[in-house]
Design a protein around this motif. Structure first.
Motif, short mmCIF file in Angstrom:
data_model
loop_
_atom_site.label_atom_id
_atom_site.label_comp_id
_atom_site.label_asym_id
_atom_site.label_seq_id
_atom_site.Cartn_x
_atom_site.Cartn_y
_atom_site.Cartn_z
N LEU A 95 -19.68 -2.13 -42.18
CA LEU A 95 -20.41 -2.94 -41.72
C LEU A 95 -21.48 -2.62 -40.51
O LEU A 95 -20.93 -2.28 -39.62
CB LEU A 95 -19.86 -4.39 -41.43
CG LEU A 95 -18.93 -5.08 -42.49
CD1 LEU A 95 -17.88 -6.05 -41.74
CD2 LEU A 95 -19.93 -5.23 -43.64
N PRO A 96 -22.82 -2.35 -40.85
CA PRO A 96 -23.65 -1.70 -39.80
C PRO A 96 -23.63 -2.52 -38.40
O PRO A 96 -24.26 -2.21 -37.36
CB PRO A 96 -24.97 -1.75 -40.59
CG PRO A 96 -24.99 -2.63 -41.60
CD PRO A 96 -23.44 -2.80 -41.95
N PHE A 97 -23.42 -3.96 -38.51
CA PHE A 97 -23.66 -4.70 -37.42
C PHE A 97 -22.48 -4.78 -36.60
O PHE A 97 -22.57 -5.33 -35.38
CB PHE A 97 -23.99 -6.08 -37.96
CG PHE A 97 -23.12 -6.80 -38.80
CD1 PHE A 97 -21.75 -7.18 -38.39
CD2 PHE A 97 -23.58 -6.93 -40.30
CE1 PHE A 97 -20.78 -7.68 -39.38
CE2 PHE A 97 -22.34 -7.51 -40.93
CZ PHE A 97 -21.21 -8.00 -40.43
N VAL A 98 -21.41 -4.13 -36.98
CA VAL A 98 -20.08 -4.18 -36.05
C VAL A 98 -20.41 -2.76 -35.28
O VAL A 98 -20.30 -2.01 -35.68
CB VAL A 98 -18.80 -4.16 -37.04
CG1 VAL A 98 -17.67 -3.86 -36.05
CG2 VAL A 98 -18.80 -5.20 -37.89
N GLU A 99 -20.40 -3.12 -34.04
CA GLU A 99 -20.78 -1.97 -32.87
C GLU A 99 -19.53 -1.66 -32.47
O GLU A 99 -19.37 -0.31 -32.03
CB GLU A 99 -21.60 -2.67 -31.76
CG GLU A 99 -22.86 -3.16 -32.30
CD GLU A 99 -23.76 -3.39 -31.02
OE1 GLU A 99 -23.36 -3.62 -30.15
OE2 GLU A 99 -25.12 -3.58 -31.35
#
Length: 411
Positions: A95-99
């Motif tokens: 998931l690209p929005f999970v930093e």
């Protein structure tokens, strides 16, 4: 000088009827005080909510493992292994929005003590990123780091409440404590956040101050746990600020549903959604209280009009005499408007002090958070002045239109 004379005459007239003036003031005092207290409480509640949410992380998502009875848990484990570190790793990679993510493992704690005391708190294993995502601050020492986790170090970080229990004389850093059967060296103590409430929207807060934190891998490999327990108790995901947390939660939920074979063995907590819900509730509260306070000011304004109309009848001869010696209708209007305006200004000033006192009393007896708002004071005072001015216009016009001859002949 003309306006100064009018003000002096107004003050003298109001001073002659002290009780009547006081009774007229009460409506304005209560109205202004209610507005200020309401807005102060609303502001305080919002700031307290932000502070509580900050302990969870406004841009975080929290995944918590559910608890089940043994029989139900056995059935669940046939299809899902429960919450695991791998869930967090997969979420961060896919998931690209999970930093970033952190994981926690609650230890079955039956004993925590030191040479100086004992604690009734609990121990929990955490990954090193836990403290960054939760925005905890240090009071002493250092945080747990990656090296502690990789080397299975027996080091501990204490919450402020636990530190006071174990080391009432201070100096916790560098000392040893025993958790169940293992000894740990204290490397740091957390700073205690000031929270008036320990629960927000059903989520318990402030528990970190009664805990002992140890490296996650140490907790997993050196403490016993039940065979069917999840690998970790909870996972915290840091979400990109540009992404809506609620939309992000849907994607995370979809991912976990697939990984857990549609077994509902976790709970997803969205701090941003909790804050939005709190703000909506607070907004409704503010609207209701504003209406109540507005009605109080309206009643106060009606009281001013009533008194000023009675004053016109009492001072009919005086009005006639003033007109006879050359006072214009504008002069009469100005005199009566100044009296109603002075009452509202005085009521506003006293109302400000009453509002401050009321806010303090509410804060003391209800334990509600109160935050002073200059906007609340200016707004309530301005409304009070406007109400007094508005409700004084009609009596002033009526007084100015009296016929001077009829006014002088009246009884």
């Amino acid at each position: 000088m003309k306006y100064l004379d009018i003000f002096i005459d107004t003050a003298a007239e109001l001073a002659q009827h002290k009780l009547r003036t006081l009774l007229t003031l009460l409506g304005m005092i209560f109205g202004v005080g209610a507005v200020i207290a309401m807005l102060n409480i609303g502001e305080g509640a919002e700031r307290e909510a932000l502070k509580m949410i900050d302990t969870m992380g406004l841009h975080n998502l929290i995944i918590e493992a559910k608890e089940f009875e043994d029989k139900e848990l056995k059935e669940q484990r046939k299809h899902s292994a429960g919450l695991s570190i791998r869930d967090g790793e997969i979420a961060a990679k896919s998931l690209p929005f999970v930093e970033a993510f952190s994981a926690q493992k609650l230890i079955d704690t039956y004993s925590i003590f030191s040479a100086q005391g004992k604690s009734d708190g609990e121990a929990i294993g955490v990954s090193s990123s836990f403290f960054e995502l939760s925005k905890f601050n240090l009071a002493q020492g250092r945080m747990l780091n990656d090296d502690d986790d990789l080397s299975f170090s027996q080091v501990a970080l204490l919450g402020s409440a636990t530190a006071k229990q174990l080391f009432p004389l201070g100096g916790a850093v560098g000392q040893n404590i025993k958790i169940n059967h293992l000894w740990f060296k204290v490397v740091g103590v957390l700073e205690a956040p000031f929270l008036k409430k320990q629960e927000f929207q059903g989520i318990k807060l402030g528990g970190a101050q009664s805990r002992v934190f140890v490296p996650l891998k140490t907790s997993m490999h050196k403490f016993a746990s039940k065979e069917l327990d999840s690998e970790v108790t909870s996972i915290k995901l840091k979400i990109n600020k540009a992404v809506d947390p609620i939309e992000a939660a849907k994607a995370v939920s979809h991912l976990l549903t697939r990984r857990h074979n549609k077994v509902d063995d976790y709970t997803l907590v969205i701090p941003a959604a909790l804050l939005a819900q709190q703000k909506q509730t607070q907004q409704i509260f503010n609207i209701v209280m504003s209406c109540v306070a507005g009605i109080s000011l309206l009643v106060g304004g009606i009281g001013i009009m009533n008194i000023m109309l009675a004053t016109v009848l009492e001072r009919t001869k005086e009005i006639g005499l003033l007109r006879a010696i050359g006072a214009t209708q504008k002069d009469i209007q100005l005199q009566f408007i100044s009296e109603s305006f002075t009452i509202s200004i005085l009521g506003g000033i006293l109302g400000v002090f009453f509002g401050i006192l009321l806010s303090e009393l509410i804060s003391i007896y209800s334990q509600w958070a109160v935050s002073w708002s200059l906007t609340a004071i200016i707004l309530s005072f301005s409304i009070c002045a406007m109400v007094g001015l508005t409700f004084g216009v009609y009596p002033a016009i009526k007084a100015s239109k009296l016929d001077p001859i009829d006014a002088l002949q009246s009884d």
